[in-house]
Scaffold this motif. Structure first.
Motif, PDB file in Angstrom:
ATOM      1  N   ASP A   1       0.485  -1.658   0.103  1.00  0.00           N
ATOM      2  CA  ASP A   1      -0.310   0.143  -0.242  1.00  0.00           C
ATOM      3  C   ASP A   1       1.276   1.261  -0.233  1.00  0.00           C
ATOM      4  OD1 ASP A   1      -2.094  -1.070   0.221  1.00  0.00           O
ATOM      5  OD2 ASP A   1      -2.671  -1.221   2.191  1.00  0.00           O
ATOM      6  N   LEU A   2       1.835   1.510   0.321  1.00  0.00           N
ATOM      7  CA  LEU A   2       3.039   2.754   0.626  1.00  0.00           C
ATOM      8  C   LEU A   2       3.542   2.766  -1.157  1.00  0.00           C
ATOM      9  CD1 LEU A   2       5.632   1.443   3.480  1.00  0.00           C
ATOM     10  CD2 LEU A   2       3.270   2.628   3.222  1.00  0.00           C
ATOM     11  N   ALA A   3       3.401   2.520  -2.084  1.00  0.00           N
ATOM     12  CA  ALA A   3       4.062   1.964  -3.597  1.00  0.00           C
ATOM     13  C   ALA A   3       4.569   3.474  -3.357  1.00  0.00           C
ATOM     14  CB  ALA A   3       2.402   3.386  -4.146  1.00  0.00           C
ATOM     15  N   MET A   4       6.400   2.588  -2.614  1.00  0.00           N
ATOM     16  CA  MET A   4       7.492   3.568  -2.193  1.00  0.00           C
ATOM     17  C   MET A   4       8.563   2.614  -3.158  1.00  0.00           C
ATOM     18  SD  MET A   4       7.877   5.212   1.349  1.00  0.00           S
ATOM     19  CE  MET A   4       6.220   6.330   1.882  1.00  0.00           C
ATOM     20  N   GLU A   5       9.138   3.900  -3.588  1.00  0.00           N
ATOM     21  CA  GLU A   5      10.652   3.077  -3.725  1.00  0.00           C
ATOM     22  C   GLU A   5      11.370   2.777  -2.607  1.00  0.00           C
ATOM     23  OE1 GLU A   5      11.801   2.679  -6.599  1.00  0.00           O
ATOM     24  OE2 GLU A   5      10.782   3.569  -7.112  1.00  0.00           O
ATOM     25  N   ASP A   6      12.183   1.997  -2.593  1.00  0.00           N
ATOM     26  CA  ASP A   6      12.721   0.924  -1.556  1.00  0.00           C
ATOM     27  C   ASP A   6      13.669   1.394  -0.669  1.00  0.00           C
ATOM     28  OD1 ASP A   6      11.847  -1.544  -2.625  1.00  0.00           O
ATOM     29  OD2 ASP A   6      14.140  -1.854  -3.275  1.00  0.00           O
ATOM     30  N   VAL A   7      13.923   2.813  -0.569  1.00  0.00           N
ATOM     31  CA  VAL A   7      14.804   3.376  -0.035  1.00  0.00           C
ATOM     32  C   VAL A   7      13.916   3.835   0.832  1.00  0.00           C
ATOM     33  CG1 VAL A   7      16.668   5.203   1.019  1.00  0.00           C
ATOM     34  CG2 VAL A   7      17.019   3.533  -1.072  1.00  0.00           C
ATOM     35  N   GLU A   8      13.119   4.930   0.315  1.00  0.00           N
ATOM     36  CA  GLU A   8      11.882   5.376   0.817  1.00  0.00           C
ATOM     37  C   GLU A   8      10.932   5.294   1.807  1.00  0.00           C
ATOM     38  OE1 GLU A   8       8.838   9.362  -0.281  1.00  0.00           O
ATOM     39  OE2 GLU A   8       9.090   7.950  -2.044  1.00  0.00           O
ATOM     40  N   GLU A   9      10.931   3.752   1.610  1.00  0.00           N
ATOM     41  CA  GLU A   9       9.797   2.447   2.434  1.00  0.00           C
ATOM     42  C   GLU A   9      10.475   2.461   3.426  1.00  0.00           C
ATOM     43  OE1 GLU A   9       9.427  -1.417   1.503  1.00  0.00           O
ATOM     44  OE2 GLU A   9       7.831  -0.835   0.164  1.00  0.00           O
TER      45      GLU A   9
ATOM     46  N   ALA B   1      10.909   3.179   9.269  1.00  0.00           N
ATOM     47  CA  ALA B   1      12.100   3.284  10.796  1.00  0.00           C
ATOM     48  C   ALA B   1      11.725   4.108  11.470  1.00  0.00           C
ATOM     49  CB  ALA B   1      13.643   3.476   9.721  1.00  0.00           C
ATOM     50  N   TYR B   2      11.263   5.581  10.216  1.00  0.00           N
ATOM     51  CA  TYR B   2      10.586   6.366  10.904  1.00  0.00           C
ATOM     52  C   TYR B   2       9.163   6.372  12.143  1.00  0.00           C
ATOM     53  CZ  TYR B   2       7.203  11.376  11.032  1.00  0.00           C
ATOM     54  OH  TYR B   2       6.667  11.529  12.449  1.00  0.00           O
ATOM     55  N   ILE B   3       8.615   5.177  11.696  1.00  0.00           N
ATOM     56  CA  ILE B   3       7.281   4.856  12.226  1.00  0.00           C
ATOM     57  C   ILE B   3       7.840   4.128  13.390  1.00  0.00           C
ATOM     58  CG2 ILE B   3       5.388   4.830  10.753  1.00  0.00           C
ATOM     59  CD1 ILE B   3       5.385   2.299  10.050  1.00  0.00           C
ATOM     60  N   LEU B   4       8.526   3.561  13.796  1.00  0.00           N
ATOM     61  CA  LEU B   4       9.713   2.408  14.201  1.00  0.00           C
ATOM     62  C   LEU B   4       9.861   3.315  15.574  1.00  0.00           C
ATOM     63  CD1 LEU B   4      11.410  -0.152  12.499  1.00  0.00           C
ATOM     64  CD2 LEU B   4       8.792  -0.532  14.323  1.00  0.00           C
ATOM     65  N   GLN B   5      10.254   4.577  15.530  1.00  0.00           N
ATOM     66  CA  GLN B   5      11.224   4.984  16.132  1.00  0.00           C
ATOM     67  C   GLN B   5       9.845   6.472  16.671  1.00  0.00           C
ATOM     68  OE1 GLN B   5      13.998   5.780  16.890  1.00  0.00           O
ATOM     69  NE2 GLN B   5      14.364   4.102  16.443  1.00  0.00           N
TER      70      GLN B   5
ATOM     71  N   PRO C   1      17.639   5.742  13.913  1.00  0.00           N
ATOM     72  CA  PRO C   1      17.000   6.566  13.474  1.00  0.00           C
ATOM     73  C   PRO C   1      16.935   7.174  12.322  1.00  0.00           C
ATOM     74  CG  PRO C   1      17.723   6.542  15.778  1.00  0.00           C
ATOM     75  CD  PRO C   1      18.285   5.334  15.468  1.00  0.00           C
ATOM     76  N   PRO C   2      16.286   7.138  11.544  1.00  0.00           N
ATOM     77  CA  PRO C   2      16.310   7.717   9.999  1.00  0.00           C
ATOM     78  C   PRO C   2      17.192   9.290  10.082  1.00  0.00           C
ATOM     79  CG  PRO C   2      13.805   7.576  10.192  1.00  0.00           C
ATOM     80  CD  PRO C   2      14.732   6.985  11.052  1.00  0.00           C
ATOM     81  N   ALA C   3      17.868  10.016   8.757  1.00  0.00           N
ATOM     82  CA  ALA C   3      17.669  10.953   8.923  1.00  0.00           C
ATOM     83  C   ALA C   3      17.244  11.795   7.671  1.00  0.00           C
ATOM     84  CB  ALA C   3      19.079  10.830   8.002  1.00  0.00           C
ATOM     85  N   LEU C   4      15.869  12.221   8.399  1.00  0.00           N
ATOM     86  CA  LEU C   4      14.546  12.754   8.349  1.00  0.00           C
ATOM     87  C   LEU C   4      15.064  14.166   7.766  1.00  0.00           C
ATOM     88  CD1 LEU C   4      11.577  10.315   8.574  1.00  0.00           C
ATOM     89  CD2 LEU C   4      13.699  10.329   6.641  1.00  0.00           C
ATOM     90  N   SER C   5      15.275  15.530   6.918  1.00  0.00           N
ATOM     91  CA  SER C   5      14.341  16.324   7.522  1.00  0.00           C
ATOM     92  C   SER C   5      12.926  16.555   7.569  1.00  0.00           C
ATOM     93  CB  SER C   5      14.601  16.909   5.939  1.00  0.00           C
ATOM     94  OG  SER C   5      12.710  16.901   4.843  1.00  0.00           O
TER      95      SER C   5
END
Length: 165
Positions: free
Chosen positions: A46-54, A59-63, A136-140
């Protein structure tokens, strides 16, 4: 190994058996459990994302939900006649992961008709290719907001419950 992780392995085995044999679907599944036993489960498709973004999103929701373990599963096609349903359970505080695999049998119309028992093995966590999601992902700030918005949009499709011990 946290008890939630072991329970998750049993639960995902049953979940995949039901989806494959009763509903003839084998989605890519992701589920996580936090320290209070709150579980979230959804289809990665259901995410329909590329592997890196997925991976960054997971990782974001786990945190965000302070997960203590998670599981990810999929259909593995070895050849036309041999298919496996496989998943791995990753525990935040353990160096080993639970990997489970069962062989899927299909009829002439390609409908699932049989599934062996899931064989369970403990393997070094570092050998599971998606085992690094607790980092933890490095996100803006914008990416984090986008991920939170996506999570909020997905809530209607997410199985959410409290897992018993």
């Amino acid at each position: 190994m946290h008890l939630f992780a072991e329970n998750l392995a049993v639960e995902i085995s049953t979940y995949y058996r039901n989806l494959a044999l009763a509903h003839s679907v084998i989605p890519k599944v992701f589920t996580m459990v936090n320290g209070e036993g709150v579980q979230y489960l959804f289809f990665i498709d259901d995410l329909a994302m590329e592997d890196v973004e997925e991976s960054q999103f997971l990782a974001y929701i786990l945190q965000a939900h302070e997960a203590v373990c998670y599981a990810r599963g999929t259909l593995v096609i070895l050849d036309k006649t041999q298919q496996l349903i496989e998943f791995a359970v990753i525990d935040k505080d353990d160096d080993e992961a639970i990997v489970c695999s069962a062989e899927l049998t299909r009829d002439i119309d390609d409908k699932p008709i049989g599934l062996t028992e899931f064989e369970k093995a403990l393997v070094p966590k570092k050998t599971v290719f998606f085992s690094g999601l607790f980092q933890p992902p490095a996100l803006s700030e914008e990416e984090a907001e986008d991920f939170q918005s996506l999570w909020d949009e997905m809530k209607g499709k997410i199985l959410h419950r409290t897992m018993g011990l």
